[in-house]
Write an enzyme that holds these catalytic residues in place. Structure first.
Site, PDB file in Angstrom:
ATOM      1  N   THR A 147       0.489   3.511   1.747  1.00 16.68           N
ATOM      2  CA  THR A 147       0.563   3.941   3.150  1.00 16.68           C
ATOM      3  C   THR A 147       1.993   3.821   3.685  1.00 16.68           C
ATOM      4  O   THR A 147       2.364   4.480   4.646  1.00 16.68           O
ATOM      5  CB  THR A 147      -0.432   3.118   4.000  1.00 16.68           C
ATOM      6  OG1 THR A 147      -0.689   3.807   5.225  1.00 16.68           O
ATOM      7  CG2 THR A 147       0.047   1.744   4.267  1.00 16.68           C
TER       8      THR A 147
ATOM      9  N   TYR B  50      -1.523  -0.966  11.006  1.00 15.53           N
ATOM     10  CA  TYR B  50      -1.836  -1.538   9.685  1.00 15.53           C
ATOM     11  C   TYR B  50      -0.726  -1.192   8.698  1.00 15.53           C
ATOM     12  O   TYR B  50      -0.147  -2.075   8.058  1.00 15.53           O
ATOM     13  CB  TYR B  50      -3.179  -1.004   9.163  1.00 15.53           C
ATOM     14  CG  TYR B  50      -3.312  -1.153   7.673  1.00 15.53           C
ATOM     15  CD1 TYR B  50      -3.088  -0.071   6.823  1.00 15.53           C
ATOM     16  CD2 TYR B  50      -3.593  -2.394   7.110  1.00 15.53           C
ATOM     17  CE1 TYR B  50      -3.151  -0.223   5.447  1.00 15.53           C
ATOM     18  CE2 TYR B  50      -3.665  -2.543   5.733  1.00 15.53           C
ATOM     19  CZ  TYR B  50      -3.438  -1.454   4.910  1.00 15.53           C
ATOM     20  OH  TYR B  50      -3.497  -1.610   3.549  1.00 15.53           O
TER      21      TYR B  50
ATOM     22  N   SER C 240       0.836  -1.210   0.000  1.00 22.08           N
ATOM     23  CA  SER C 240       0.000   0.000   0.000  1.00 22.08           C
ATOM     24  C   SER C 240       0.866   1.254   0.000  1.00 22.08           C
ATOM     25  O   SER C 240       1.968   1.262   0.551  1.00 22.08           O
ATOM     26  CB  SER C 240      -0.885  -0.010   1.264  1.00 22.08           C
ATOM     27  OG  SER C 240      -1.499   1.238   1.470  1.00 22.08           O
TER      28      SER C 240
ATOM     29  N   ARG D 136      -9.999  14.105   9.947  1.00 21.06           N
ATOM     30  CA  ARG D 136      -9.939  12.792  10.597  1.00 21.06           C
ATOM     31  C   ARG D 136      -8.507  12.548  11.049  1.00 21.06           C
ATOM     32  O   ARG D 136      -7.566  12.708  10.255  1.00 21.06           O
ATOM     33  CB  ARG D 136     -10.381  11.694   9.610  1.00 21.06           C
ATOM     34  CG  ARG D 136     -10.317  10.286  10.154  1.00 21.06           C
ATOM     35  CD  ARG D 136     -10.945   9.273   9.205  1.00 21.06           C
ATOM     36  NE  ARG D 136     -10.137   9.131   7.978  1.00 21.06           N
ATOM     37  CZ  ARG D 136     -10.428   8.241   7.002  1.00 21.06           C
ATOM     38  NH1 ARG D 136     -11.502   7.467   7.094  1.00 21.06           N
ATOM     39  NH2 ARG D 136      -9.654   8.153   5.926  1.00 21.06           N
TER      40      ARG D 136
ATOM     41  N   LYS E 151       2.433  -3.526   6.638  1.00 20.60           N
ATOM     42  CA  LYS E 151       2.795  -3.508   5.213  1.00 20.60           C
ATOM     43  C   LYS E 151       4.303  -3.273   5.065  1.00 20.60           C
ATOM     44  O   LYS E 151       4.978  -3.944   4.279  1.00 20.60           O
ATOM     45  CB  LYS E 151       2.014  -2.423   4.464  1.00 20.60           C
ATOM     46  CG  LYS E 151       0.525  -2.685   4.358  1.00 20.60           C
ATOM     47  CD  LYS E 151       0.233  -3.995   3.626  1.00 20.60           C
ATOM     48  CE  LYS E 151      -1.254  -4.250   3.489  1.00 20.60           C
ATOM     49  NZ  LYS E 151      -1.564  -5.554   2.864  1.00 20.60           N
TER      50      LYS E 151
ATOM     51  N   PHE F   3      -2.572   2.630  -4.472  1.00 19.77           N
ATOM     52  CA  PHE F   3      -3.035   3.890  -3.950  1.00 19.77           C
ATOM     53  C   PHE F   3      -4.472   3.675  -3.479  1.00 19.77           C
ATOM     54  O   PHE F   3      -4.674   2.761  -2.649  1.00 19.77           O
ATOM     55  CB  PHE F   3      -2.757   4.991  -4.989  1.00 19.77           C
ATOM     56  CG  PHE F   3      -1.274   5.331  -4.936  1.00 19.77           C
ATOM     57  CD1 PHE F   3      -0.310   4.417  -5.325  1.00 19.77           C
ATOM     58  CD2 PHE F   3      -0.841   6.542  -4.394  1.00 19.77           C
ATOM     59  CE1 PHE F   3       1.051   4.694  -5.206  1.00 19.77           C
ATOM     60  CE2 PHE F   3       0.524   6.833  -4.288  1.00 19.77           C
ATOM     61  CZ  PHE F   3       1.457   5.899  -4.687  1.00 19.77           C
TER      62      PHE F   3
HETATM   63  C1  WQD Z   1      -9.944   8.872   1.421  1.00 18.09           C
HETATM   64  C2  WQD Z   1     -10.201  10.346   1.656  1.00 18.09           C
HETATM   65  C3  WQD Z   1     -10.577  10.947   3.956  1.00 18.09           C
HETATM   66  C4  WQD Z   1     -14.394   8.882   4.458  1.00 18.09           C
HETATM   67  C5  WQD Z   1      -7.087   3.999   3.440  1.00 18.09           C
HETATM   68  C6  WQD Z   1      -5.882   3.250   3.921  1.00 18.09           C
HETATM   69  C7  WQD Z   1      -5.143   2.688   2.736  1.00 18.09           C
HETATM   70  C8  WQD Z   1      -6.090   1.824   1.951  1.00 18.09           C
HETATM   71  C9  WQD Z   1      -7.252   2.691   1.449  1.00 18.09           C
HETATM   72  C10 WQD Z   1      -6.191  -0.488   2.574  1.00 18.09           C
HETATM   73  C11 WQD Z   1      -9.488  10.865   2.895  1.00 18.09           C
HETATM   74  C12 WQD Z   1     -11.813  11.201   3.102  1.00 18.09           C
HETATM   75  C13 WQD Z   1     -13.203   9.351   3.934  1.00 18.09           C
HETATM   76  C14 WQD Z   1     -15.434   9.786   4.775  1.00 18.09           C
HETATM   77  C15 WQD Z   1     -14.070  11.593   4.002  1.00 18.09           C
HETATM   78  N1  WQD Z   1      -6.599   0.768   2.737  1.00 18.09           N
HETATM   79  N2  WQD Z   1     -13.062  10.684   3.707  1.00 18.09           N
HETATM   80  N3  WQD Z   1     -15.236  11.120   4.526  1.00 18.09           N
HETATM   81  O1  WQD Z   1      -7.558   6.892   4.241  1.00 18.09           O
HETATM   82  O2  WQD Z   1      -6.787   7.438   1.864  1.00 18.09           O
HETATM   83  O3  WQD Z   1      -6.648   5.092   2.686  1.00 18.09           O
HETATM   84  O4  WQD Z   1      -7.913   3.200   2.623  1.00 18.09           O
HETATM   85  O5  WQD Z   1      -5.372  -0.914   1.818  1.00 18.09           O
HETATM   86  O6  WQD Z   1      -4.087   1.905   3.204  1.00 18.09           O
HETATM   87  O7  WQD Z   1      -5.035   4.151   4.592  1.00 18.09           O
HETATM   88  O8  WQD Z   1      -8.863   6.083   2.213  1.00 18.09           O
HETATM   89  O9  WQD Z   1     -11.241   6.142   1.606  1.00 18.09           O
HETATM   90  O10 WQD Z   1     -10.605   6.212   4.069  1.00 18.09           O
HETATM   91  O11 WQD Z   1     -10.211   8.196   2.659  1.00 18.09           O
HETATM   92  O12 WQD Z   1     -13.908  12.801   3.795  1.00 18.09           O
HETATM   93  O13 WQD Z   1     -16.539   9.412   5.271  1.00 18.09           O
HETATM   94  O14 WQD Z   1     -11.591  10.515   1.896  1.00 18.09           O
HETATM   95  O15 WQD Z   1     -10.370  12.015   4.854  1.00 18.09           O
HETATM   96  O16 WQD Z   1      -9.049  12.183   2.614  1.00 18.09           O
HETATM   97  P1  WQD Z   1      -7.432   6.496   2.808  1.00 18.09           P
HETATM   98  P2  WQD Z   1     -10.301   6.598   2.673  1.00 18.09           P
END
Ligand code: WQD
Length: 340
Positions: free
Chosen positions: A129, A152, A127, A298, A156, A181
């Protein structure tokens, strides 16, 4: 004779889409999944798309005897794609030992058995991440690995190091590490897609559930970031594009004898999109409004990250192709189907 591939976590979101593309490419697939975060009905969806029901073993990869039995009963597995892992960032902060035990023991068991059963290579689901908050974007594979911001993410990073150390020790295997991504969307057939359990943590499933009226309102986590519209930027990659990259990686790993024993690829579109831009894409593509408000940031979110996919484009010969509006349309079609 078809080349046989083991897909761990193969009834999961990215796993199931990858099984479809492996079958489309002529591979025979064996799935192992403990169904802790997926539904066995996914096998029917895969079968409806490809006409081939994969061999399915319900089991936990953290039990090496379960894996040994699987390899004994399914001889000739040449490659593994390892998706089986816990993947909720927030949950990992609350339950770190669960994440270290599940994600690391799964990988270690697979690696330990590969030489014994003649398995040549493993594609690892990593990831972006691992990069943390990048110093600049777009981000390529040479970017520094930052201290993990969650257990998490740490699993990775540690998993990548375990694979590299094991191969460096002389293990007769190869590996390709795929750093995803943000995977989004669903198969255009609407036979498989994302099935989040409980309240979705990720943006797109929460967005589609809001559009479907399951959630009252989507909260945008902050619009005071240093980005054009103030909301966070990510590289959203269609799940089918992502799945196809795994098939290309597997073929490269098993068929090319002149590639490095460990290769790393960033899988992204190369285009950053903000949360508000993604909402606009969904509304444009579907004609459905998404009730949303701006809320607080968040904890743990990074401000912006998007990929430089040049290496995957040039070395793998893979490129993300699905336009984001089409991805949003597919996500909506899937949501409507499962909301019936
Ligand atoms: C994306 C954007 C939130 C929910 C995570 C893990 C990554 C991978 C994918 C597993 C951010 C914003 C989100 C909401 C919002 N996971 N958001 N309102 O955090 O980039 O990645 O998931 O492999 O490893 O870290 O993904 O979809 O949670 O958030 O505004 O209700 O959407 O702040 O900017 P993220 P996400």
């Amino acid at each position: 004779m078809k080349t046989k591939i083991l897909v761990t976590g193969g009834t999961g979101y990215i796993g199931s889409h990858t099984v479809v593309e492996l079958q489309n490419a002529g591979y025979e697939v064996v799935i192992i999944d403990n169904l802790s975060n997926s539904n066995i009905g996914v096998l029917d969806g895969i079968n409806k798309i490809t006409g081939i029901r994969p061999v399915f073993v319900e089991g936990d990869c953290t039990d090496i005897n379960t894996l040994r039995k699987l390899f004994d009963e399914n001889p000739g597995i040449k490659g593994i794609i390892n998706f089986a892992a816990s993947k909720a960032v927030g949950e990992s902060v609350q339950k770190p030992l669960l994440y270290y035990k599940n994600n690391l023991n799964t990988l270690i068991n697979l690696l330990e058995l590969m030489p014994e059963y003649g398995v040549k290579g493993i594609v690892f689901s990593s990831s972006c991440t691992v990069y943390g908050e990048p110093d600049h974007n777009p981000i390529n594979e040479g970017a520094p690995i930052k201290p993990a911001t969650s257990p998490y993410g740490n699993t990775k990073q540690i998993s990548e190091e375990i694979i590299e150390d094991y191969i460096r020790s002389g293990a007769p295997i190869k590996s390709i590490l795929l750093r995803y991504f943000n995977p989004i969307g669903a198969h255009p057939s609407a036979e498989i897609g994302e099935l989040p359990l409980g309240v979705p943590q990720n943006l797109v499933p929460y967005l589609t559930q809001t559009a479907a009226g399951i959630r009252k309102e989507l909260t945008v986590f902050g619009d005071d970031y240093n980005t054009p519209d103030g909301s966070c930027i990510r590289d959203y990659i269609d799940v089918v594009d992502l799945a196809k990259a795994h098939v290309i990686a597997m073929k490269r790993m098993l068929d090319n004898n002149d590639t490095d024993s460990v290769e790393i690829f960033n899988l992204g579109t190369g285009r950053g999109l903000s949360v508000l831009e993604l909402i606009a894409s969904f509304e444009r593509a579907t004609g459905v409004k998404v009730p949303h408000k701006i809320g607080n940031r968040r904890e743990g979110d990074i401000e912006k990250i998007w990929a430089d996919p040049k290496k995957a484009n040039e070395v793998l010969g893979w490129k993300a192709e699905v336009p984001v509006d089409e991805t949003m349309k597919n996500a909506w079609t899937w949501q409507q189907k499962i909301s019936k």
